[in-house]
Design a protein around this motif. Structure first.
Motif, PDB file in Angstrom:
ATOM      1  N   SER A  58       8.075-122.813 -10.475  1.00  0.00           N
ATOM      2  CA  SER A  58       6.911-123.801 -10.323  1.00  0.00           C
ATOM      3  C   SER A  58       7.137-125.098 -10.924  1.00  0.00           C
ATOM      4  O   SER A  58       6.747-126.041 -10.662  1.00  0.00           O
ATOM      5  CB  SER A  58       5.570-122.927 -10.957  1.00  0.00           C
ATOM      6  OG  SER A  58       4.735-123.844 -10.849  1.00  0.00           O
ATOM      7  N   SER A  59       7.546-124.816 -12.062  1.00  0.00           N
ATOM      8  CA  SER A  59       7.770-125.947 -13.166  1.00  0.00           C
ATOM      9  C   SER A  59       8.889-126.958 -12.422  1.00  0.00           C
ATOM     10  O   SER A  59       8.657-128.149 -12.469  1.00  0.00           O
ATOM     11  CB  SER A  59       8.321-125.662 -14.503  1.00  0.00           C
ATOM     12  OG  SER A  59       8.718-126.868 -15.177  1.00  0.00           O
ATOM     13  N   SER A  60      10.004-126.488 -11.820  1.00  0.00           N
ATOM     14  CA  SER A  60      10.881-127.098 -11.174  1.00  0.00           C
ATOM     15  C   SER A  60      10.331-127.623  -9.915  1.00  0.00           C
ATOM     16  O   SER A  60      10.640-128.821  -9.696  1.00  0.00           O
ATOM     17  CB  SER A  60      12.093-126.252 -10.856  1.00  0.00           C
ATOM     18  OG  SER A  60      13.130-126.778 -10.010  1.00  0.00           O
ATOM     19  N   SER A  61       9.418-126.960  -9.462  1.00  0.00           N
ATOM     20  CA  SER A  61       8.776-127.637  -8.020  1.00  0.00           C
ATOM     21  C   SER A  61       7.963-128.635  -8.444  1.00  0.00           C
ATOM     22  O   SER A  61       7.893-129.615  -7.657  1.00  0.00           O
ATOM     23  CB  SER A  61       8.024-126.274  -7.315  1.00  0.00           C
ATOM     24  OG  SER A  61       7.143-126.862  -6.049  1.00  0.00           O
ATOM     25  N   SER A  62       7.157-128.483  -9.434  1.00  0.00           N
ATOM     26  CA  SER A  62       6.248-129.479 -10.140  1.00  0.00           C
ATOM     27  C   SER A  62       6.876-130.775 -10.329  1.00  0.00           C
ATOM     28  O   SER A  62       6.725-131.773 -10.069  1.00  0.00           O
ATOM     29  CB  SER A  62       5.598-128.900 -11.199  1.00  0.00           C
ATOM     30  OG  SER A  62       4.686-130.108 -11.805  1.00  0.00           O
ATOM     31  N   SER A  63       8.279-130.578 -11.014  1.00  0.00           N
ATOM     32  CA  SER A  63       8.988-131.878 -11.239  1.00  0.00           C
ATOM     33  C   SER A  63       9.638-132.147 -10.232  1.00  0.00           C
ATOM     34  O   SER A  63       9.552-133.572 -10.034  1.00  0.00           O
ATOM     35  CB  SER A  63       9.979-130.912 -12.205  1.00  0.00           C
ATOM     36  OG  SER A  63      11.019-132.235 -12.378  1.00  0.00           O
ATOM     37  N   ASN A  64       9.917-131.505  -9.163  1.00  0.00           N
ATOM     38  CA  ASN A  64      10.323-132.119  -7.912  1.00  0.00           C
ATOM     39  C   ASN A  64       9.333-132.784  -7.195  1.00  0.00           C
ATOM     40  O   ASN A  64       9.671-134.116  -6.969  1.00  0.00           O
ATOM     41  CB  ASN A  64      11.169-131.042  -6.984  1.00  0.00           C
ATOM     42  CG  ASN A  64      12.236-130.646  -7.251  1.00  0.00           C
ATOM     43  OD1 ASN A  64      12.897-131.102  -8.177  1.00  0.00           O
ATOM     44  ND2 ASN A  64      12.835-129.332  -6.672  1.00  0.00           N
ATOM     45  N   GLN A  65       8.156-132.397  -7.248  1.00  0.00           N
ATOM     46  CA  GLN A  65       6.809-133.129  -7.001  1.00  0.00           C
ATOM     47  C   GLN A  65       6.645-134.447  -7.756  1.00  0.00           C
ATOM     48  O   GLN A  65       6.237-135.400  -6.933  1.00  0.00           O
ATOM     49  CB  GLN A  65       5.773-132.218  -6.885  1.00  0.00           C
ATOM     50  CG  GLN A  65       5.691-131.021  -5.882  1.00  0.00           C
ATOM     51  CD  GLN A  65       4.579-130.388  -5.799  1.00  0.00           C
ATOM     52  OE1 GLN A  65       3.713-130.276  -6.805  1.00  0.00           O
ATOM     53  NE2 GLN A  65       4.459-129.418  -4.736  1.00  0.00           N
ATOM     54  N   VAL A  66       6.892-134.369  -8.783  1.00  0.00           N
ATOM     55  CA  VAL A  66       6.499-135.715  -9.717  1.00  0.00           C
ATOM     56  C   VAL A  66       7.613-136.526  -9.404  1.00  0.00           C
ATOM     57  O   VAL A  66       7.374-137.814  -9.049  1.00  0.00           O
ATOM     58  CB  VAL A  66       6.691-135.108 -11.153  1.00  0.00           C
ATOM     59  CG1 VAL A  66       6.713-136.453 -12.077  1.00  0.00           C
ATOM     60  CG2 VAL A  66       5.423-134.410 -11.586  1.00  0.00           C
ATOM     61  N   GLN A  67       8.961-135.964  -9.222  1.00  0.00           N
ATOM     62  CA  GLN A  67      10.183-137.008  -8.849  1.00  0.00           C
ATOM     63  C   GLN A  67       9.792-137.636  -7.472  1.00  0.00           C
ATOM     64  O   GLN A  67       9.798-138.838  -7.227  1.00  0.00           O
ATOM     65  CB  GLN A  67      11.398-136.398  -9.001  1.00  0.00           C
ATOM     66  CG  GLN A  67      12.036-135.863 -10.150  1.00  0.00           C
ATOM     67  CD  GLN A  67      13.203-135.180 -10.324  1.00  0.00           C
ATOM     68  OE1 GLN A  67      13.501-134.621  -9.122  1.00  0.00           O
ATOM     69  NE2 GLN A  67      13.834-135.176 -11.650  1.00  0.00           N
ATOM     70  N   ALA A  68       9.450-136.719  -6.373  1.00  0.00           N
ATOM     71  CA  ALA A  68       9.211-137.090  -5.269  1.00  0.00           C
ATOM     72  C   ALA A  68       8.117-138.258  -5.061  1.00  0.00           C
ATOM     73  O   ALA A  68       8.070-139.330  -4.462  1.00  0.00           O
ATOM     74  CB  ALA A  68       8.823-135.935  -4.242  1.00  0.00           C
ATOM     75  N   SER A  69       6.923-138.020  -6.108  1.00  0.00           N
ATOM     76  CA  SER A  69       5.641-139.062  -6.168  1.00  0.00           C
ATOM     77  C   SER A  69       6.191-140.277  -6.557  1.00  0.00           C
ATOM     78  O   SER A  69       6.000-140.959  -6.211  1.00  0.00           O
ATOM     79  CB  SER A  69       4.594-138.172  -7.024  1.00  0.00           C
ATOM     80  OG  SER A  69       3.535-139.262  -7.119  1.00  0.00           O
TER      81      SER A  69
END
Length: 160
Positions: A58-69
């Motif tokens: 979830s943290s990695s997914s959240s990190s990926n979402q932040v990077q994508a954002s």
């Protein structure tokens, strides 16, 4: 009531005293309980590991979402800059078009002025040829050239 004397504690491998058996039983019980606890702990650790992995995922997914954002935001900024540049180029192209139209009008006016001047020169040359009695263009140009040379000579004599 016969009393049997207690045997002296045996030492060596494979020999256990009753007190050591008690301790051994307590140790076995505590080992079993520890093993059971370890199994439970391992089960809990497995759940905790699964939860940690899910949290990590979830943290990695959240990190990926932040990077994508952040990437999308950067791309939006670049596109906004590109849009502004395209608008500026559009204004410049419009200004250039207006300038070319204005220059074309000036050129058209000059062209019509030159045509008019040519017509007037032709009329003057026609009158001059009538006056001098010749229609030969070379003779007319020679006469006009000599006339200007005569004027220059007169001016030099007067002002020197």
């Amino acid at each position: 009531n016969m009393m049997v004397p207690a045997a002296p504690p045996a030492t060596g491998p494979g020999h256990h005293s009753s007190s050591s058996l008690l301790h051994s039983d307590d140790a076995s019980t505590s080992l079993l309980s520890a093993a059971s606890s370890n199994t439970n702990d391992h089960h809990h650790h497995h759940h905790n590991d699964t939860r940690a992995a899910a949290a990590s995922s979830s943290s990695s997914s959240s990190s990926n979402q932040v990077q994508a954002s952040l990437l999308m935001q950067h791309q939006d900024e670049c596109l906004d800059e590109l849009d502004a540049a395209v608008v500026r180029v559009g204004y410049m192209a419009e200004n250039i078009h207006e300038e070319i139209d204005s220059q074309n009008k000036v050129m058209d006016e000059m062209s019509s002025d030159l045509v008019e001047a040519e017509e007037q020169l032709g009329a003057v040359m026609g009158k001059l040829s009538d006056f001098l009695g010749t229609k030969d263009r070379f003779q007319l140009c020679t006469i006009v050239g000599l006339f200007f040379v005569a004027i220059v000579l007169v001016l030099l004599v007067v002002y020197s």
